[in-house]
Design a protein around this motif. Sequence first.
Motif, PDB file in Angstrom:
ATOM      1  N   GLU A  63      61.019  48.964  -6.567  1.00 59.76           N
ATOM      2  CA  GLU A  63      59.714  48.490  -6.120  1.00 59.76           C
ATOM      3  C   GLU A  63      59.722  48.175  -4.629  1.00 59.76           C
ATOM      4  O   GLU A  63      58.761  48.472  -3.904  1.00 59.76           O
ATOM      5  N   ALA A  64      60.822  47.581  -4.149  1.00 57.34           N
ATOM      6  CA  ALA A  64      60.946  47.277  -2.721  1.00 57.34           C
ATOM      7  C   ALA A  64      60.969  48.564  -1.894  1.00 57.34           C
ATOM      8  O   ALA A  64      60.399  48.622  -0.804  1.00 57.34           O
TER       9      ALA A  64
ATOM     10  N   LYS B  64      59.505  51.416  -2.678  1.00 61.84           N
ATOM     11  CA  LYS B  64      58.142  51.954  -2.644  1.00 61.84           C
ATOM     12  C   LYS B  64      57.270  51.165  -1.672  1.00 61.84           C
ATOM     13  O   LYS B  64      56.480  51.746  -0.916  1.00 61.84           O
ATOM     14  N   THR B  65      57.416  49.863  -1.684  1.00 64.11           N
ATOM     15  CA  THR B  65      56.645  49.022  -0.762  1.00 64.11           C
ATOM     16  C   THR B  65      56.980  49.351   0.684  1.00 64.11           C
ATOM     17  O   THR B  65      56.092  49.444   1.549  1.00 64.11           O
TER      18      THR B  65
ATOM     19  N   ALA C 107      54.371  50.906   3.432  1.00 61.68           N
ATOM     20  CA  ALA C 107      54.159  50.209   4.702  1.00 61.68           C
ATOM     21  C   ALA C 107      54.452  51.121   5.877  1.00 61.68           C
ATOM     22  O   ALA C 107      53.712  51.141   6.871  1.00 61.68           O
TER      23      ALA C 107
ATOM     24  N   THR D 204      57.704  59.432  -2.216  1.00 62.78           N
ATOM     25  CA  THR D 204      58.111  58.050  -2.464  1.00 62.78           C
ATOM     26  C   THR D 204      58.836  57.931  -3.796  1.00 62.78           C
ATOM     27  O   THR D 204      59.848  57.225  -3.904  1.00 62.78           O
TER      28      THR D 204
END
Length: 472
Positions: free
Chosen positions: A91-92, A94-95, A99, A121
Amino acid sequence: MRITLDNGYDMLEKAYKSHLLKNSATVDPSYFLKHDMSPRVNDIKIMTEEDQVIKIGVWLLKQPRIPNNFLSYYSEIRGAQILKNIKNIAEAQKTLQVASRSKLSTVRKPIQRLDKNDILTDIESCFVMCSSLLILFELEEKLMVKAIPDTSKRAQVFRELVSRPLAYVVLQTQKVVNEKDVGIIPLLPLLHLLSQNYARFHNLATNSIGDVQFDSLMRQLQVKCSSYVNEVIENLNEDTTKYVPPDGNVHPTTASTLNFLSSLTAHRVTVTQHVLALTAPQGSNTNLLLPKLFARILSALGSMLKKKANIYDDPTLATIFLLNNYNYIAKTLADEQDGLLPAITEMNSNILSFYHEEIATCTNEYLKSWNGISSVLKSVERIGEDKQMARQIMSTFVREFDQVLAQQTDYCISDPKMSSNVQTAVKNRIEKNYFHLLDICQRLHVFPQGIKYTENAFEMAIRNLFSSAKIN
């Protein structure tokens, strides 16, 4: 007495479970979002306080009581924690990607569709999950050596512990590989990682208590990459699109194809052993698989470019188009940073000479567009003192020169060095006789109102050739 002892065991096992739950750490994802993890692995804490877990576990292992429930607690809790950490890391990742993409979109227009960015991604997320999983398992094994000193029991607990996180990562990666269509290039780092660590993943999957389809994943990934390679050649051979750059510049397919070859070169061992070897005839020299592929792709690209050149109504612009593309290919092959030439010359040592010859042929073909002007200027030597002849030749030159410049006003040679070389060739072909004509007209005062192409104006006109959209 026996009941009291059993109660004591139960209390210790509950304390063991409590310590596991309390001290199992959620790792910082930032440690795992770097490509070079080795210097920082020792900084990662997977347990906030491990002493009590180790002390209780070691003592319980020495007791004759069976079964050892605390070992089940360990595999269940630590396996769940690894799975949680893997999901957090993904998840990090992808974030971070979103960004980064948002930041880029503020400074330039996006060049990819959103869905393609999402696919990239997803692939990067799979890469990070796979690499992170190996690191987390490595750290877990180091902890287990202290927490479960008994080798056979430790092996059994590890088999149970790895099952859920390994199955999750393999399943998620399979889903992306099977359902997403993005081309081979983004898949190569993932294929490289899995092939480099094949023995480790294979053993983990085989020994896991769950049904983990790692070998199936590898096969699916290899087959998909192989199909993408074949697709590149098919697309070049079967291209029927009518687009050609209006200024004769490098075709986008040429650039993308050379980028494709460079990417394959960067992963040569992986591509050779895990993609090309799949369909190679038995007994093939594996060292030549990639050079042979490159030869096929460059041949298909050359055929496509010739078909594209025939789309132009202007044969001179078609020549400029071929010149640009051949020059782009030659420069890319010669670029040591890309490492293409050593791979290709294993199959064809004369490949660079071939493209240089094609460039020379295109240059000579282009120079024919100036033959009419050269013919006009050949009469300069016969002018003598004949003002009428001087006026006629100069007027004809200006008319012909203007026509050529008008015809070629949108031509582009994107490489400044090549542009300069061709300009010099044009200049050498007509400058001497034109300057002689200019001297005669000035000496005989043929054009008292002035001559359109003075030396400076002539040289400026030549320098402005091919300048419609230069790329440095």
